[in-house]
Motif scaffolding. Structure first.
Motif, PDB file in Angstrom:
ATOM      1  N   LYS A 185     -36.407   4.266  -2.193  1.00  0.00           N
ATOM      2  CA  LYS A 185     -36.298   3.387  -1.032  1.00  0.00           C
ATOM      3  C   LYS A 185     -37.667   3.236  -0.388  1.00  0.00           C
ATOM      4  N   ILE A 186     -38.146   2.008  -0.313  1.00  0.00           N
ATOM      5  CA  ILE A 186     -39.398   1.697   0.374  1.00  0.00           C
ATOM      6  C   ILE A 186     -39.039   1.170   1.759  1.00  0.00           C
ATOM      7  N   GLU A 187     -39.479   1.876   2.800  1.00  0.00           N
ATOM      8  CA  GLU A 187     -39.185   1.457   4.170  1.00  0.00           C
ATOM      9  C   GLU A 187     -40.338   0.630   4.737  1.00  0.00           C
ATOM     10  N   ALA A 188     -39.993  -0.424   5.473  1.00  0.00           N
ATOM     11  CA  ALA A 188     -41.011  -1.254   6.105  1.00  0.00           C
ATOM     12  C   ALA A 188     -41.800  -0.433   7.115  1.00  0.00           C
ATOM     13  N   GLY A 189     -43.103  -0.657   7.129  1.00  0.00           N
ATOM     14  CA  GLY A 189     -43.972   0.051   8.056  1.00  0.00           C
ATOM     15  C   GLY A 189     -45.263  -0.707   8.270  1.00  0.00           C
ATOM     16  N   PRO A 190     -46.184  -0.150   9.047  1.00  0.00           N
ATOM     17  CA  PRO A 190     -47.438  -0.838   9.358  1.00  0.00           C
ATOM     18  C   PRO A 190     -48.274  -1.212   8.135  1.00  0.00           C
ATOM     19  N   GLU A 191     -48.033  -0.545   7.003  1.00  0.00           N
ATOM     20  CA  GLU A 191     -48.776  -0.887   5.781  1.00  0.00           C
ATOM     21  C   GLU A 191     -48.363  -2.253   5.231  1.00  0.00           C
ATOM     22  N   HIS A 192     -47.238  -2.757   5.691  1.00  0.00           N
ATOM     23  CA  HIS A 192     -46.719  -4.025   5.188  1.00  0.00           C
ATOM     24  C   HIS A 192     -46.949  -5.109   6.241  1.00  0.00           C
ATOM     25  N   TYR A 193     -48.116  -5.709   6.205  1.00  0.00           N
ATOM     26  CA  TYR A 193     -48.478  -6.731   7.195  1.00  0.00           C
ATOM     27  C   TYR A 193     -47.428  -7.842   7.233  1.00  0.00           C
ATOM     28  N   PRO A 194     -47.052  -8.323   8.431  1.00  0.00           N
ATOM     29  CA  PRO A 194     -47.571  -7.996   9.758  1.00  0.00           C
ATOM     30  C   PRO A 194     -46.677  -7.047  10.558  1.00  0.00           C
ATOM     31  N   TYR A 195     -45.921  -6.200   9.885  1.00  0.00           N
ATOM     32  CA  TYR A 195     -45.043  -5.256  10.581  1.00  0.00           C
ATOM     33  C   TYR A 195     -45.777  -4.528  11.708  1.00  0.00           C
ATOM     34  N   GLY A 196     -47.004  -4.080  11.423  1.00  0.00           N
ATOM     35  CA  GLY A 196     -47.752  -3.286  12.391  1.00  0.00           C
ATOM     36  C   GLY A 196     -48.075  -4.014  13.680  1.00  0.00           C
ATOM     37  N   LEU A 197     -48.055  -5.343  13.662  1.00  0.00           N
ATOM     38  CA  LEU A 197     -48.276  -6.093  14.896  1.00  0.00           C
ATOM     39  C   LEU A 197     -47.082  -5.979  15.838  1.00  0.00           C
TER      40      LEU A 197
END
Length: 373
Positions: free
Chosen positions: A299-311
């Motif tokens: 399972k890959i969870e969305a996080g700041p490494e996946h732009y633009p999640y970190g914004l």
């Protein structure tokens, strides 16, 4: 930061989603221009005035042509039933406005092509509301496919199923009026077809079986008089992608118990991906060749490494939401207007999606396999 005027036609669920996104985007993304809600239009006076007050539009009208002519508006968002998209879009384009239009772009590929050609000839930017593919994890999935992490793609299974038309007493309306094009194949099918194209590229040919489950609906809420339904409730497509692999796509708006079943399973010679919009902050990845007794999906969870999640959030696992995807869509549109690389989907991509929908309707009617025109 300079302002850019926005006018929104329609005050339903999607009209409000557009308004939320335009209000939020400049506080999240480093956009060059700040959207300002200049005017909202709705032929229902009460609905228009309620939205005008609630969301802070400067002006309200019951005449959408007033909105597209307003010199203070540079972007026109169209969130009405698709049967009127062409008229509204062409009017806005003629005024030199950039156009943000909901999907399906039009009842037919012919209409979609006219809209696309007008926009390209006038040099305005366009955006179509396929916001689900703005998910950072779907961008990751496409990048993984392009990088060869899954090897040669061998198959795709995609579905978009909901149950908002499952009750046979839901009255006859614009969704089931054939003047607006197809039924579930257009309303829901366009999303999963667009997602399939986003991941794997063009669909070259298909066969289809479109089925009407609810044969008639009341002409009004509680009415005894009923009207025949001539559009599909379920569409089942067998497709062949231009890249060589095959797949299956289903659109279903009578899937009892399903609020949002949009997703796919995608297989390759080196691994697989699985995704569900119900858990759209997660992407499942299987890598072939693992040790016996240790095989399974990661399972890959969305996080700041996946732009633009970190914004939106500095912490992984805290999750984006539906309106966040709409805000990403608006940010991409604003960037294109300012001369950035268009990320779409624009009117040209929406035309390509509509060609698949039209071909599916024809293939089902003619009971044969067809190339996409």
């Amino acid at each position: 930061m300079r302002d850019i005027g926005v006018g929104i036609i329609g005050t339903g669920f999607m009209g409000k989603a557009h308004a939320f996104a335009y209000r939020a985007v400049s506080g999240i993304f480093p956009v060059a221009r700040r959207p300002v809600l200049r005017m909202v239009a709705d032929n229902n006076r009460d609905a228009g005035h309620a939205t005008h007050k609630q969301l802070g539009f400067e002006k309200v009208t019951t005449d959408w042509t007033e909105l597209v002519r307003d010199p203070g508006i540079e972007i026109v968002s169209i969130t009405t039933p698709n049967v009127v998209h062409r008229e509204m879009a062409l009017a806005a384009i003629a005024q030199g406005k950039h156009v943000h239009c909901e999907k399906p772009i039009a009842p037919s590929a012919e209409d979609a092509r006219a809209m696309m050609e007008a926009a390209e000839a006038r040099g305005v930017k366009t955006q179509v509301g396929y916001n689900y593919i703005k998910n950072p994890l779907l961008v990751l999935a496409r990048d993984m496919i392009a990088a060869g992490e899954l090897g040669e793609i061998t198959g795709f299974r995609g579905i978009h199923a909901e149950d908002y038309m499952a009750d046979p007493e839901v009255p006859y309306g614009w969704r089931v009026d054939p003047s607006g094009g197809g039924g579930a194949v257009a309303d829901l099918g366009s999303h999963i077809v667009g997602m399939a194209r986003f991941l794997l590229g063009p669909i070259a040919s298909l066969a289809a079986d479109l089925e009407t489950i609810v044969k008639s609906r009341p002409v009004a809420p509680g009415a005894s008089e009923r009207r025949e339904v001539k559009v599909d409730d379920i569409a089942r497509l067998t497709v062949r992608f231009a890249r060589g692999c095959g797949g299956h796509i289903e659109a279903n708006w009578v899937a009892t118990g399903r609020n949002m079943d949009l997703g796919f399973q995608l297989h390759g010679t080196k691994g697989s991906l699985a995704f569900s919009q119900a858990n759209f902050n997660e992407l499942l990845f299987y890598k072939a060749g693992g040790a016996k007794g240790r095989k399974g999906f990661q399972k890959i969870e969305a996080g700041p490494e996946h732009y633009p999640y970190g914004l939106f959030c500095v912490a992984p696992g805290h999750q984006l939401g539906f309106n966040d995807l709409k805000t990403i869509e608006v940010a991409d549109f604003l960037d294109a207007i300012e001369g950035g690389t268009p990320k779409g989907p624009d009117f040209r991509e929406a035309w390509e999606i509509q060609k698949v929908i039209d071909t599916a309707i024809r293939a089902s009617r003619e009971r044969r396999w067809l190339d996409i025109a």
